[in-house]
Design a protein around this motif. Structure first.
Motif, PDB file in Angstrom:
ATOM      1  N   ASN C 119      13.946  12.699  17.141  1.00  0.00           N
ATOM      2  CA  ASN C 119      12.573  12.345  16.773  1.00  0.00           C
ATOM      3  C   ASN C 119      12.510  10.932  16.206  1.00  0.00           C
ATOM      4  O   ASN C 119      11.849  10.680  15.200  1.00  0.00           O
ATOM      5  CB  ASN C 119      11.949  13.344  15.797  1.00  0.00           C
ATOM      6  N   ARG C 187      11.563   8.896  10.561  1.00  0.00           N
ATOM      7  CA  ARG C 187      11.375   9.255   9.155  1.00  0.00           C
ATOM      8  C   ARG C 187      12.303  10.418   8.819  1.00  0.00           C
ATOM      9  O   ARG C 187      12.458  11.352   9.612  1.00  0.00           O
ATOM     10  CB  ARG C 187       9.925   9.692   8.914  1.00  0.00           C
ATOM     11  N   GLU C 189      11.944  12.903   6.878  1.00  0.00           N
ATOM     12  CA  GLU C 189      11.364  14.238   6.759  1.00  0.00           C
ATOM     13  C   GLU C 189      11.010  14.863   8.108  1.00  0.00           C
ATOM     14  O   GLU C 189      10.782  16.064   8.182  1.00  0.00           O
ATOM     15  CB  GLU C 189      10.146  14.211   5.816  1.00  0.00           C
ATOM     16  N   THR C 190      10.964  14.073   9.151  1.00  0.00           N
ATOM     17  CA  THR C 190      10.601  14.655  10.447  1.00  0.00           C
ATOM     18  C   THR C 190      11.744  14.612  11.456  1.00  0.00           C
ATOM     19  O   THR C 190      11.525  14.817  12.645  1.00  0.00           O
ATOM     20  CB  THR C 190       9.383  13.928  11.067  1.00  0.00           C
ATOM     21  N   THR C 192      14.672  15.692  13.842  1.00  0.00           N
ATOM     22  CA  THR C 192      15.026  16.963  14.481  1.00  0.00           C
ATOM     23  C   THR C 192      16.487  16.883  14.907  1.00  0.00           C
ATOM     24  O   THR C 192      16.996  15.814  15.219  1.00  0.00           O
ATOM     25  CB  THR C 192      14.174  17.253  15.733  1.00  0.00           C
ATOM     26  N   LEU C 255       6.352  16.029  19.453  1.00  0.00           N
ATOM     27  CA  LEU C 255       7.039  16.277  18.183  1.00  0.00           C
ATOM     28  C   LEU C 255       6.082  16.159  16.997  1.00  0.00           C
ATOM     29  O   LEU C 255       6.246  16.830  15.981  1.00  0.00           O
ATOM     30  CB  LEU C 255       8.213  15.301  18.019  1.00  0.00           C
ATOM     31  N   ARG C 256       5.067  15.309  17.142  1.00  0.00           N
ATOM     32  CA  ARG C 256       4.112  15.135  16.045  1.00  0.00           C
ATOM     33  C   ARG C 256       3.284  16.399  15.788  1.00  0.00           C
ATOM     34  O   ARG C 256       2.719  16.552  14.709  1.00  0.00           O
ATOM     35  CB  ARG C 256       3.189  13.932  16.310  1.00  0.00           C
ATOM     36  N   GLY C 258       4.495  19.246  15.359  1.00  0.00           N
ATOM     37  CA  GLY C 258       5.266  20.137  14.492  1.00  0.00           C
ATOM     38  C   GLY C 258       5.662  21.440  15.174  1.00  0.00           C
ATOM     39  O   GLY C 258       6.318  22.290  14.585  1.00  0.00           O
ATOM     40  N   THR C 261      10.615  22.442  17.929  1.00  0.00           N
ATOM     41  CA  THR C 261      11.626  22.641  16.893  1.00  0.00           C
ATOM     42  C   THR C 261      12.923  21.903  17.192  1.00  0.00           C
ATOM     43  O   THR C 261      13.691  21.603  16.291  1.00  0.00           O
ATOM     44  CB  THR C 261      11.914  24.141  16.704  1.00  0.00           C
TER      45      THR C 261
END
Lengths: 229, 88, 739
Positions: C119, C187, C189-190, C192, C255-256, C258, C261
Motif C-alpha cells: 500500500n 503511511r 497506519e495503512t 498492508t 486499498l483506500r 479499507g 486486506t
C-alpha cells in the motif's frame, strides 16, 4: 473559479498538476475521471500529461474520442480557459481543438530535460500576465513532441500570433541546438484563434516550485497562475 | 537487374500478448461502435525495394538481412516476408 | 520408499531425488501431477532461496526505523511523522539476455508490484545494469534495448527513473545484469502485508487474463503440444505498462476503501506462489475454484492455471461485502475474478470441474528443504604482474579516464528516462552521488542510490562487497542524508559449484561486516544465481547491487556535487593509499596492480559521521564521494557540473611520500569525500572533521579558470573545463554511434 484536472486512463501528471493548483496556488480544483466530467461545473480545465491509453496508435488519439473531450469542446467554445500539457497538448491536437500535428521526436527517443522557452505573445488567457519575450525554464519529457504543420498553416499561426512558446537557446534565440525534438520553427506551444485554448509540450507544473528547478525559480507557476482567473 | 518490392511485417508471436492492438480494439474501435471488428494486432511494416535477379533471390536477401541485422527478435516476434513483384 | 512414478505423470521436474522423497514424506502420500508441479516450482531456487536463505540470515536486519524487514514483498522503513518508505530490488537478468527490451520492461513491471503490495505509491525507479564492452555489437544491442525497455515502461507508468549505475566489463558479454529497484511512499497506519490473516475473506484475481505464459517443459497427455504451437509462444513476456498504470491506480484506490486486506503480486510461480506465501504467512489456508479464473486461452489445465506466469496480474483478499472494491476495478476497466476464499485449514485446496485437484499444506510449499552447498576458495592463478607504468601526461590520463565508459557521463541513458514526473525529484540524475526525492508537504527528503563495483567483488568478494556497501552509504551521505536502510540484489553463477558458492558466502560476510560497522539494517533482498554462459560455463563477475536509502532531515541540507563559487576551499576527507588494484586507472594503463582498496568499517564510519555533521553544521557547499577514477576524476566531475575551474596542490593531499603523482590522483581508496566550503567556514570544517579523528586537508581552491593540479615546482595537470567536459560527455554517444 473552479478548475477541473481531467484524468484519462494512463494520465500520469494529473496528481502533479492537482498538487500545484491546490497546495501551491491554493485554488479550488477537482481531479475528475474522464467519464464523469461535466464541463458546466467548472470555469477552466487542465488536460494533464501522461500516456493516455498507453499512447497506443498515436499519442492522444484514443483519449480524443473520450466523452470528456465533447465537454472540453463546449468549454472552449464558451471561452473558458483550457490548457493541455504534453499529452494534454497531444489530445487537444488530436481532437482538432488546436491545429497541426505532434510527431515522434527527430532523435527517435524519449527526451527528458530542462529547456528554455520564450513567451511569444501575452495575448492568451494563460500568458496575459507574462511579458512577451520573457524566457521561462521548464522541463520537457516526451517521445512525440515534434510540432509539424503545413507551410501555410504555420505561417497563418505565426501571423495570427498563435505561436505562444518557442524553444530558445541561452541567448533567448530559437536555434537548431535549442530545439529538443525537431519542432518546426522551434514551436513549443500554440493557442486557438480565440486565445483561450493553449497547448504546450513543456511541463509548467514541474517548474512551479523553486526547489524542483535547477534555476531555483518557479517559472511554470506564471502560466498556471492564470487559472486564478 | 530488376527491382522488387518486398514487404516485411513484424508482429508479436501469435501466443504473445499485443497490448497495443488490444487497446486499440477495446478502447477505440469497439467503443466507437465497430463491433464487427473482432480483434486487432499491431505490428511494424517495412516496404523495401530490392535489386535481385528474381523474386526468390529478393526474398532470400531480405530474409538474410532481417535475421543478421535483427530486424526482429525470434524470441518474441514473428517476421513475415512477402515479395510483391517487380517495381515499375 | 518409492519415489513418485515420474514416467506415469509425464511431467518433467527439476526436483532432486532427495527433494522428491522429502515432499512425499511431508505430504504423507504421493503428490498428484498438479501438486508435484507446484512443489517443483516452489522449491526452485527462484521461489525458495534454498541456496541463499541460510546465509542471508547473517545480515543485520533490525533497527529502530525498520517496520518491515526481509521476507515480505518489500522492506519498509519509518522516515518520521508516520511516513514510510518501501523499497525493493530484483533481477531480470535471464529474460533480458535474450529479449532485452521486453525483459527489462517486465522487470520494471514486477518490482512496481512489490511496492504496491505494501500500500505504498511507487515514487522512483533505479536500475543497476552491467553489460559487456560497448565495442561489441551484441552488447550494444543489449544496452540500447534494455535502456529503451526501462524507459518505455517506467515513463508510461508515471514513475520517475531517478538514478542508477552502469558498468561495462567483458564478463557480462552474454549474461547482462539487469537489476531494477523501486521505492514507494506510504503511511505507517495503512501499510498492508501480503498475507492472509482472516478466514472468510474473498480471494480476487485482478488484471491481465491468465494464459499459458511461462508454463514450460510440461507434457500432459491431455494436451498435445505441436512444434508449431510452441513456436507461436514467446519465451519472454511482452510488457504492458498501460495496464500496469491502471493496476497501480486501481489498487491504491481500492486499498483506500479499507476493504482490501492484503495484496500480492503474481510473479514467478504465479498463483501457486501467491496463494501459498500469503496463506502460509498468515497461518491460514485457501479454497479456490480454478474454473473461475478469467483466461486468455482455451482449455487450460489446473496445472497451467496454477503455474501460469502471465503478466500484469495481482491478487487481492477482500473482506466480505467488498462491492465497492469491485466498482473501483470496473471503473479502471480492469478484469477480475473471485476465485475462492481464505480458510483456517492451513491447506491449499483447489477445485476444478467440481473435483478437488490439489490439497496440500501451504507450509509444505513455502518451506523447501535446504540443500547442502559446498564453498571452496578458487585456486587463484596469480597473474604475472607487469611493472606498473605511469602515464607521463597526466592531463591526457585524466581525459582518457573521463571517457572510459564506466566513468563517462551517462546522460545518453537518463535523457530517455522521465526523471521529473511526480514533482519530487530535487537532485536529478547527474546532479549528485544519489537521487534526492522530497516528501511532498514536509521539510524532509530521501536520498537513494544503487551501487556496486564488480571488479572489486571479483578480486575479493568479501572486501569488494563491503566496499559496495560503503560506497552506496557514502553516496547518500554526500547529498546530506543519513543512511537508514539498504536492500541488495546478488548476481552470481551456479551455486552448485563450490567456487561460486564460496564467492556468495564471502559476499554476504563482507556485506554483513560493513553493515554492522555502519549500523545499517538490511530490509530485504533478491538473489539471482546461474548467471553463466550456457556454452562456456563461464560465470559473470560476482556483483551485488546495493540499494541505499538515506533520510535528509531538512530540505536545506540537500547538497549537490557541482562546484558553486570561485574562491571556495576544497577539502579532502580521508586518507589516500596506494590502492590501484581493480581501479579504472589500472584498466586504462593495463597495469596489474595488486592492491584493491581495503574496506575498513571503522574508517568508513568516521568519515561518514564527520561529513554528516559538517553538512548539518552548514559548512558544506558541495560534496562528492571519491571512488572510480579516484580523486582527480571526482574533482573533474565537480568542476564540469559547476562549470568552474580549480587549483589543487598535490602536496596538500595526505599520502605517503613514496607514492607517485598518478598513484595519488587515481588511487581509489575508500572512505574519502571531497567537500567545498566558503573561506569563512574552512577552519571550522577542518577542526570539526579532525576532531572526529578523521584525516582532512584543504587541498585547493575553486577558480574561474582551468582545472589545475600542481606541486611546489611543476604543473601536473592543466586542462580547460571544456576539454574535460568533452571527454566525459561524448564518450558513450560515440560508442553507441549516435550523434
Amino acid at each position: 473559479m473552479k478548475t477541473a484536472v481531467v484524468r484519462f486512463p494512463g494520465s500520469n501528471c494529473d496528481l502533479d498538476v492537482f498538487h500545484v493548483l491546490k497546495d501551491v496556488l491554493k485554488l479550488e480544483a477537482d481531479l475528475v475521471w474522464h467519464r464523469d466530467f461535466a464541463g458546466e461545473e467548472y470555469d477552466s480545465v487542465v488536460l494533464p500529461g501522461g500516456f493516455s491509453y498507453g499512447d497506443y496508435l498515436r499519442a492522444g488519439t484514443i483519449a480524443a474520442h473520450s466523452p470528456a473531450m465533447e465537454q472540453v469542446r463546449v468549454m472552449a467554445k464558451e471561452g473558458k480557459p483550457v490548457i493541455g500539457i504534453c499529452n494534454g497538448f497531444q489530445i487537444l491536437i488530436e481532437s482538432g481543438l488546436l491545429p497541426g500535428a505532434l510527431l515522434r521526436n527527430e532523435c527517435l527517443a524519449f527526451v527528458c530535460k530542462w529547456v528554455k522557452v520564450r513567451v511569444e505573445t501575452s495575448d492568451t488567457v494563460f500568458t496575459r500576465a507574462i511579458q512577451k519575450g520573457a524566457v521561462l525554464d521548464m522541463p520537457i519529457a516526451h517521445a512525440e513532441g515534434r510540432y509539424v504543420n503545413d507551410p501555410e498553416g504555420l505561417k497563418e499561426l505565426d501571423e495570427n500570433g498563435q505561436v505562444v512558446f518557442r524553444y530558445v537557446n541561452n541567448q533567448s534565440v530559437p536555434s537548431e541546438d535549442s530545439n529538443p525534438n525537431g519542432s518546426m520553427d522551434c514551436v513549443a506551444g500554440i493557442c486557438n484563434e480565440d486565445r483561450n485554448v493553449v497547448g504546450l509540450m513543456p511541463h509548467p507544473e514541474r517548474a512551479s516550485e523553486p526547489i524542483l528547478s535547477p534555476f531555483s525559480n518557479s517559472d511554470g507557476l506564471r502560466i498556471l497562475a492564470a487559472l486564478r482567473g | 537487374m530488376p527491382i522488387f518490392t518486398v514487404e516485411v511485417i513484424i508482429e508479436n508471436k501469435k501466443m504473445a500478448r499485443d497490448p497495443e492492438g488490444e487497446t486499440i480494439a477495446r478502447e477505440l474501435v469497439s467503443r466507437g461502435g465497430f463491433s464487427e471488428v473482432k480483434s486487432i494486432r499491431a505490428g511494424k511494416y517495412l516496404r523495401l525495394h530490392v535489386q535481385a535477379t528474381d523474386s526468390e533471390e529478393a526474398e532470400r536477401i531480405v530474409n538474410k538481412m532481417s535475421n543478421t541485422l535483427r530486424l526482429f527478435n525470434p524470441v518474441v516476434h514473428n517476421c513475415t516476408i512477402r515479395v510483391r513483384g517487380e517495381t515499375e | 520408499m518409492n519415489i513418485p512414478r515420474l514416467e506415469a505423470t509425464r511431467l518433467k521436474v527439476n526436483l532432486t531425488f532427495d527433494e522428491l522423497i522429502e515432499a512425499r514424506k511431508r505430504l504423507g502420500r504421493e503428490p498428484n501431477e498438479v501438486e508435484l508441479g507446484m512443489i517443483d516450482v516452489m522449491w526452485s531456487e527462484h521461489c525458495s532461496y534454498k541456496s541463499s536463505r541460510r546465509l542471508l540470515q547473517k545480515l543485520p536486519k533490525s533497527g529502530k526505523r525498520v517496520i518491515v524487514g526481509p521476507g515480505y514483498d518489500s522492506g519498509v522503513v519509518d522516515i518520521g511523522d508516520g511516513d514510510v518508505i518501501a523499497f525493493k530490488i530484483e533481477s531480470h537478468n535471464h529474460p533480458s539476455a535474450i529479449e532485452p527490451y521486453n525483459g527489462a520492461a517486465t522487470g520494471i513491471g514486477g518490482i512496481i508490484r512489490d511496492i504496491l503490495c505494501m500500500n505504498c505509491r511507487p515514487i522512483g525507479l533505479l536500475d543497476s545494469l552491467r553489460f559487456g564492452s560497448l565495442d561489441s555489437g551484441h552488447s550494444r544491442w543489449l544496452f540500447n534495448n534494455v535502456v529503451r525497455g526501462i524507459a518505455d515502461y517506467g515513463n508510461c507508468t508515471g514513475i520517475p527513473t531517478v538514478s542508477g549505475e552502469i558498468e561495462f566489463d567483458e564478463s557480462f558479454e552474454t549474461n547482462c545484469i539487469v537489476n531494477v529497484a523501486c521505492i514507494g511512499q506510504g503511511r505507517a497506519e495503512t501499510l498492508t502485508l501480503g498475507r492472509m490473516d482472516n478466514p472468510g475473506d474473498i480471494i480476487v484475481l485482478v488484471g491481465g487474463a491468465t494464459g499459458r505464459d511461462g508454463v514450460h517443459g510440461v507434457t500432459f497427455a491431455s494436451r498435445v503440444i505441436t512444434e508449431e504451437s510452441e513456436l507461436d509462444r514467446p519465451a519472454v513476456q511482452i510488457g504492458d505498462p498501460f495496464t500496469k498504470k491502471l493496476v497501480i491506480e486501481a489498487t491504491l484506490e481500492a486499498l483506500r476503501t479499507g476493504k482490501v486486506t492484503a495484496v500480492k503480486d503474481l510473479g514467478g510461480g504465479g498463483l501457486t506462489c501467491a496463494l501459498s506465501e500469503m496463506s502460509s504467512k498468515g497461518g491460514t489456508g485457501v479454497q479456490v475454484d480454478l474454473e473461475k479464473i478469467h483466461v486468455r486461452e482455451e482449455g487450460m489445465s489446473p496445472y497451467e492455471l496454477l503455474l501460469s506466469e502471465s503478466q500484469e496480474r495481482i491478487l487481492f483478499t477482500v473482506a466480505p461485502e467488498g462491492e465497492e472494491v469491485f466498482k473501483i476495478l470496473r471503473k479502471w476497466g480492469l478484469a477480475y475474478s473471485v476465485i475462492g476464499k481464505v480458510t483456517a485449514s492451513g491447506r491449499i485446496v483447489a477445485k476444478f470441474r467440481g473435483e478437488v485437484v490439489v490439497d496440500i499444506p501451504s507450509e509444505l510449499l513455502t518451506n523447501s528443504p535446504i540443500p547442502r552447498r559446498i564453498a571452496r576458495r578458487p585456486k587463484t592463478t596469480r597473474e604475472k604482474r607487469a611493472k606498473a607504468q605511469s602515464m607521463s601526461d597526466l592531463s591526457q590520463a585524466l581525459c582518457n579516464l573521463l571517457s572510459m565508459p564506466n566513468i563517462a557521463c551517462k546522460e545518453y541513458v537518463y535523457r530517455q528516462y522521465d526523471h521529473e514526473v511526480g514533482v519530487r525529484t530535487i537532485l536529478k540524475p547527474g546532479d549528485a552521488d544519489a537521487a534526492v526525492l522530497r516528501v511532498i508537504g514536509a521539510d524532509k527528503a530521501v536520498a537513494v542510490k544503487v551501487d556496486c563495483n564488480s571488479s572489486y567483488c571479483f578480486l575479493d568478494p568479501y572486501n569488494g562487497h563491503a566496499l559496495a556497501v560503503a560506497e552506496a552509504a557514502r553516496n547518500v551521505v554526500a547529498t546530506g542524508a543519513v543512511p537508514i536502510a539498504m536492500t541488495d540484489c546478488c548476481n552470481f553463477g551456479n551455486p552448485e559449484k563450490p567456487e561460486v558458492y564460496w564467492q556468495f558466502k564471502e559476499a554476504i560476510d563482507g556485506m554483513g561486516y560493513m553493515l554492522r560497522g555502519l549500523n545499517i539494517p538490511c530490509v530485504g533482498g533478491n538473489v539471482s544465481f546461474y548467471n553463466e554462459d550456457e556454452r562456456t560455463g563461464r560465470a559473470v563477475k560476482p556483483s551485488t547491487a546495493i540499494v541505499m536509502l538515506g533520510l535528509i532531515e531538512r530540505l536545506n541540507l540537500v547538497t549537490s556535487m557541482a562546484l558553486k563559487r570561485a574562491g571556495e576551499s576544497i577539502v579532502l576527507i580521508g586518507k589516500t593509499f596506494r590502492e590501484l588494484g581493480g581501479s579504472q586507472y589500472s584498466r586504462l594503463t593495463g597495469n596489474q596492480h595488486s592492491n584493491p582498496p581495503r574496506a575498513v568499517a571503522s574508517r568508513e564510519r568516521s568519515s561518514i559521521r564527520a561529513v554528516i555533521e559538517a553538512i548539518r553544521g552548514g559548512y558544506v557547499t558541495a560534496a562528492h564521494d571519491c571512488s572510480e577514477g579516484g580523486l582527480a576524476v571526482a574533482l573533474a566531475e565537480m568542476a564540469i557540473k559547476g562549470n568552474l575551474g580549480l587549483t589543487v596542490d598535490l602536496g596538500a593531499i595526505p599520502h605517503k611520500a613514496s607514492m607517485k603523482p598518478d598513484e595519488v590522483l587515481f588511487s581509489e581508496s575508500s572512505a574519502r569525500f571531497i567537500l567545498t566550503t566558503t573561506e569563512e567556514h574552512a577552519g571550522k570544517l577542518l577542526s570539526l572533521v579532525r576532531g572526529r579523528g578523521v584525516a582532512a586537508a584543504k587541498i585547493g581552491e575553486v577558480s574561474t579558470l582551468d582545472f589545475k593540479v600542481v606541486t611546489e615546482n611543476e604543473t601536473l595537470i592543466c586542462c580547460p573545463i571544456e576539454r574535460l567536459r568533452n571527454a566525459w560527455q561524448t564518450a558513450i554517444p560515440e560508442l553507441v554511434k549516435v550523434n
